[in-house]
Design an enzyme around this catalytic site. Structure first.
Site, PDB file in Angstrom:
ATOM      1  N   HIS A  36     -29.168   6.754  -0.553  1.00  0.00           N
ATOM      2  CA  HIS A  36     -28.176   5.771  -0.983  1.00  0.00           C
ATOM      3  C   HIS A  36     -27.282   5.358   0.199  1.00  0.00           C
ATOM      4  O   HIS A  36     -27.151   4.172   0.514  1.00  0.00           O
ATOM      5  CB  HIS A  36     -27.334   6.376  -2.117  1.00  0.00           C
ATOM      6  CG  HIS A  36     -26.257   5.488  -2.637  1.00  0.00           C
ATOM      7  ND1 HIS A  36     -26.291   4.897  -3.874  1.00  0.00           N
ATOM      8  CD2 HIS A  36     -25.092   5.078  -2.064  1.00  0.00           C
ATOM      9  CE1 HIS A  36     -25.199   4.172  -4.046  1.00  0.00           C
ATOM     10  NE2 HIS A  36     -24.452   4.262  -2.954  1.00  0.00           N
ATOM     11  N   GLU A  37     -26.707   6.348   0.867  1.00  0.00           N
ATOM     12  CA  GLU A  37     -25.790   6.035   1.974  1.00  0.00           C
ATOM     13  C   GLU A  37     -26.532   5.403   3.143  1.00  0.00           C
ATOM     14  O   GLU A  37     -26.022   4.490   3.798  1.00  0.00           O
ATOM     15  CB  GLU A  37     -25.034   7.286   2.430  1.00  0.00           C
ATOM     16  CG  GLU A  37     -24.168   7.945   1.352  1.00  0.00           C
ATOM     17  CD  GLU A  37     -23.217   6.986   0.669  1.00  0.00           C
ATOM     18  OE1 GLU A  37     -22.765   6.002   1.297  1.00  0.00           O
ATOM     19  OE2 GLU A  37     -22.923   7.209  -0.523  1.00  0.00           O
ATOM     20  N   GLY A  75       2.305  -0.587  -1.894  1.00  0.00           N
ATOM     21  CA  GLY A  75       2.473   0.082  -0.605  1.00  0.00           C
ATOM     22  C   GLY A  75       2.694  -0.834   0.577  1.00  0.00           C
ATOM     23  O   GLY A  75       2.582  -0.420   1.721  1.00  0.00           O
ATOM     24  N   LYS A 114       7.584  -3.423  -0.369  1.00  0.00           N
ATOM     25  CA  LYS A 114       8.492  -4.232  -1.191  1.00  0.00           C
ATOM     26  C   LYS A 114       9.789  -3.465  -1.484  1.00  0.00           C
ATOM     27  O   LYS A 114      10.879  -4.013  -1.356  1.00  0.00           O
ATOM     28  CB  LYS A 114       7.783  -4.629  -2.502  1.00  0.00           C
ATOM     29  CG  LYS A 114       6.553  -5.495  -2.249  1.00  0.00           C
ATOM     30  CD  LYS A 114       5.887  -5.951  -3.531  1.00  0.00           C
ATOM     31  CE  LYS A 114       5.163  -4.833  -4.262  1.00  0.00           C
ATOM     32  NZ  LYS A 114       4.028  -4.258  -3.501  1.00  0.00           N
ATOM     33  N   THR A 115       9.631  -2.206  -1.850  1.00  0.00           N
ATOM     34  CA  THR A 115      10.814  -1.390  -2.113  1.00  0.00           C
ATOM     35  C   THR A 115      11.650  -1.254  -0.847  1.00  0.00           C
ATOM     36  O   THR A 115      12.878  -1.397  -0.874  1.00  0.00           O
ATOM     37  CB  THR A 115      10.383   0.013  -2.600  1.00  0.00           C
ATOM     38  OG1 THR A 115       9.458  -0.152  -3.663  1.00  0.00           O
ATOM     39  CG2 THR A 115      11.568   0.825  -3.059  1.00  0.00           C
ATOM     40  N   ASP A 164     -19.902   0.485  -6.088  1.00  0.00           N
ATOM     41  CA  ASP A 164     -20.568  -0.549  -5.281  1.00  0.00           C
ATOM     42  C   ASP A 164     -20.803  -1.811  -6.110  1.00  0.00           C
ATOM     43  O   ASP A 164     -20.589  -2.931  -5.653  1.00  0.00           O
ATOM     44  CB  ASP A 164     -21.942  -0.056  -4.809  1.00  0.00           C
ATOM     45  CG  ASP A 164     -21.841   1.164  -3.907  1.00  0.00           C
ATOM     46  OD1 ASP A 164     -20.758   1.395  -3.347  1.00  0.00           O
ATOM     47  OD2 ASP A 164     -22.862   1.868  -3.772  1.00  0.00           O
TER      48      ASP A 164
HETATM   49  P1  ADP Z   1       5.794  -1.046  -2.289  1.00  0.00           P
HETATM   50  O1  ADP Z   1       7.170  -1.082  -2.870  1.00  0.00           O
HETATM   51  O2  ADP Z   1       5.323  -2.377  -1.816  1.00  0.00           O
HETATM   52  O3  ADP Z   1       4.775  -0.379  -3.159  1.00  0.00           O
HETATM   53  P2  ADP Z   1       6.988   0.837  -0.479  1.00  0.00           P
HETATM   54  O4  ADP Z   1       8.152   0.090   0.046  1.00  0.00           O
HETATM   55  O5  ADP Z   1       7.260   1.804  -1.579  1.00  0.00           O
HETATM   56  O6  ADP Z   1       5.847  -0.159  -0.953  1.00  0.00           O
HETATM   57  O7  ADP Z   1       6.265   1.577   0.741  1.00  0.00           O
HETATM   58  C1  ADP Z   1       6.121   2.989   0.781  1.00  0.00           C
HETATM   59  C2  ADP Z   1       6.347   3.517   2.183  1.00  0.00           C
HETATM   60  O8  ADP Z   1       5.322   3.042   3.070  1.00  0.00           O
HETATM   61  C3  ADP Z   1       7.646   3.031   2.806  1.00  0.00           C
HETATM   62  O9  ADP Z   1       8.714   3.847   2.458  1.00  0.00           O
HETATM   63  C4  ADP Z   1       7.325   3.082   4.292  1.00  0.00           C
HETATM   64  O10 ADP Z   1       7.415   4.399   4.787  1.00  0.00           O
HETATM   65  C5  ADP Z   1       5.866   2.696   4.327  1.00  0.00           C
HETATM   66  N1  ADP Z   1       5.718   1.227   4.505  1.00  0.00           N
HETATM   67  C6  ADP Z   1       5.132   0.385   3.639  1.00  0.00           C
HETATM   68  N2  ADP Z   1       5.156  -0.877   4.093  1.00  0.00           N
HETATM   69  C7  ADP Z   1       5.788  -0.843   5.288  1.00  0.00           C
HETATM   70  C8  ADP Z   1       6.136  -1.840   6.251  1.00  0.00           C
HETATM   71  N3  ADP Z   1       5.820  -3.132   6.053  1.00  0.00           N
HETATM   72  N4  ADP Z   1       6.795  -1.461   7.381  1.00  0.00           N
HETATM   73  C9  ADP Z   1       7.096  -0.155   7.572  1.00  0.00           C
HETATM   74  N5  ADP Z   1       6.797   0.829   6.698  1.00  0.00           N
HETATM   75  C10 ADP Z   1       6.148   0.503   5.558  1.00  0.00           C
HETATM   76 ZN    ZN Z   2     -22.655   3.346  -2.455  1.00  0.00          ZN
END
Ligand code: ADP
Ligand code: ZN
Length: 549
Positions: A398-399, A184, A187-188, A476
């Protein structure tokens, strides 16, 4: 050849399905609409058979009695998981032709059964290859990343756009680029922006798609992908989750090995005339086969890390472009509070906030929407499951244990929310603490973080005795062990020469610190636990008031 035939068949079914659906639309009744609440209540009661989920505004669901209905797409990160946990069949559909596609994919899945059990999901992603042939509209302005990462990516644009400039000077064009970093982080998105900036077509595929099928299919898909790129006169080939095929060679998975070999063969066969760049992405560069990273293969490695506070602000701004915010919403503050969030999580947070604002019929996103969305993204939505009185008492202790340790051993941290309302991700309760965003941590601070993680277990011990502690501390314990292991192995903060032993000693040191802290503040612990049991959720100010000495 089979591939060709199947594709023709697919087109046919797609048209057929679209027609049928069109007919149903005009002749039949419109599907019943279920409100968000109604749908989840029915789901909890086991009355829903299947759900077709996607990026569209609605999910299409079928009840156990066979009635079709639609319900608003909650766009929650864990929506699918929730459905699966309730025993509901889930299919994913694309955005383009949602209804028709669903049918087509379902039928195709059946048609492809003879080739491998998971034909359908692979195929759905595979279909995306054709759809993305065009040059992406994304540019580097849409991705917020570190200056180093951006510079490395910009270099690649030059190689793709004006290869002559580099070749004349004898510069070797990189064939393979490995983007690595947590999920997330964009990279894509970076790979698509690379193609967008270079005005080159983009071809995408996921490593996971290759290994789901019978031997030989993965390799032929690789070859086909490269053939397509060559035919288009070059472009960016993106392979997501490369680790699925590029893992260190283990006990010989034939399919993976053949696919990997096909990929390496294609890459070594590049000539100057092929304007192709292969970009791969992985969350776990450490598990990759060395053959993949060798000279002339994926020899450019670019790290894509979690965003720092400034980058988080940038990402929030990018995704808030089309979202009207109330004046009370400060993206600056939100950026500070979202340490360790990925870009995808930040995007999801703003999206959740927009949904919440829409649900209450507001014209703008307010601070309350943002706060609720923050919690939903960080820990999951509220679960409809209720705790028994005894479970609630144990959870409250716990919390409260986590909170007391946080207050006294990590005084720089803020505690936004403490609750004993179970979350949909399976936690009975949680403390949401916000650590200051810092690059370096001292040994003392790390021990305090272990103590913070173990504060829950230590409080259970204090309440119930060692024999009666619960399984509620599994997460934890894992976190505490991870910190201890990193301290021993990566940062050499242990005393024993043996890293495993050191980690154990450090873990115990943290646990002892938690126990001691709770013993010293036993009165506050009991008071906080009682109040929490009574009110179920406490905010920062109330927590701090109760914990004042
Ligand atoms: P990865 O390929 O690293 O798992 P993605 O490129 O699929 O991550 O990210 C998913 C979505 O999250 C993107 O389409 C975008 O909307 C948001 N996002 C993630 N990283 C960024 C970033 N660095 N800048 C702007 N948007 C981002
Ligand atoms: Zn806990």
């Amino acid at each position: 050849m089979k591939e060709q035939r199947v594709k023709k068949a697919a087109a046919f079914i797609l048209i057929g399905a679209a027609l049928c659906l069109g007919l149903f639309r005009t002749w039949g009744d419109a599907p019943q609409e279920l409100s968000y609440e109604e749908f989840w209540e029915m789901a909890e009661r086991g009355e829903i058979r299947s759900a077709a989920i996607g990026d569209g505004d609605a999910w299409r669901v079928v009840t156990k009695d066979g009635f079709a209905a639609v319900t608003p797409n909650p766009r929650a990160l864990d929506g699918k998981e929730r459905l699966l946990k309730l025993g509901i069949e889930v299919t994913e559909e694309g955005t383009a032709l949602p209804a028709a596609l669903l049918l087509a994919v379902a039928l195709l899945g059946a048609a492809l059964l003879f080739r491998g059990r998971s034909g359908a999901p692979g195929l759905q992603k595979y279909a995306a290859v054709d759809a993305e042939k065009a040059v992406p509209q994304v540019t580097f302005a849409d991705v917020i990343t570190s200056p180093e990462t951006l510079r490395s990516m910009q270099d690649l644009v030059g190689f793709l756009r004006t290869p002559g400039d580099y070749e004349r000077l004898g510069a070797r064009r990189p064939k393979g680029v490995m983007l690595y970093g947590p999920p997330g982080t964009g990279k894509t998105l970076l790979a698509r922006a690379l193609a967008g900036e270079a005005k080159a077509p983009f071809f995408a595929m996921s490593g996971a798609d290759f290994v789901q099928v019978y031997v030989g299919v993965g390799a032929s898909r690789v070859r086909e992908l490269f053939k397509k790129a060559r035919k288009a006169g070059g472009g960016v080939i993106f392979i997501d989750e490369i680790d699925a095929i590029g893992k260190k060679r283990d006990n010989g998975n034939d399919e993976r090995e053949q696919t990997l070999n096909a990929l390496l063969t294609e890459m070594s066969g590049f000539t100057g005339a092929d304007q192709i760049m292969v970009v791969a992405a992985t969350n776990r560069v450490d598990t990759l086969d060395a053959a993949l990273l060798r000279e002339g293969r994926f020899d450019r490695r670019i790290e894509v890390g979690l965003p720092d506070a400034e980058q988080r602000l940038g990402i929030l701004k990018v995704h808030a472009r089309k979202k009207p915010l109330e004046a009370g919403v400060s993206l600056e503050d939100l950026a500070k509070q979202t340490a360790m969030f990925s870009g995808a999580q930040l995007e999801a947070l703003l999206n959740e906030a927009a949904i919440r604002a829409a649900r209450r019929g507001a014209g703008r996103i307010g601070p309350g929407d943002v706060e609720a969305a923050f919690c939903a993204v960080a820990v999951g939505d509220e679960s409809p499951r209720r705790l028994s009185d005894e479970e609630k008492r144990v959870t409250a202790w716990h919390e409260a244990g986590h909170a007391v340790v946080t207050r006294y051993l990590l005084p720089g941290s803020r505690m936004a929310r403490l609750t004993v309302i179970p979350s949909s991700r399976g936690a009975a309760g949680y403390l949401m603490s916000i650590q200051p965003d810092r690059l370096l941590h001292s040994r003392k601070e790390l021990i305090a973080m272990i103590a913070q993680a173990l504060g829950g277990r230590a409080a259970e011990e204090a309440l119930l005795g060692k024999e009666n502690v619960t399984t509620g501390a599994a997460g934890d314990l894992k976190r505490a062990k991870e910190i201890a292991a990193a301290m021993a192995e990566d940062w050499d903060m242990g005393e024993s020469g043996d890293a495993k032993r050191s980690a154990k000693i450090i873990f115990e040191e943290g646990f002892a610190a938690a126990r001691q802290c709770l013993a010293e503040h036993r009165g506050q612990l009991a008071r906080l636990a009682d109040r929490l049991q009574e009110k179920e959720t406490l905010r920062e100010q109330e927590i701090m008031e109760i914990l004042e000495p």
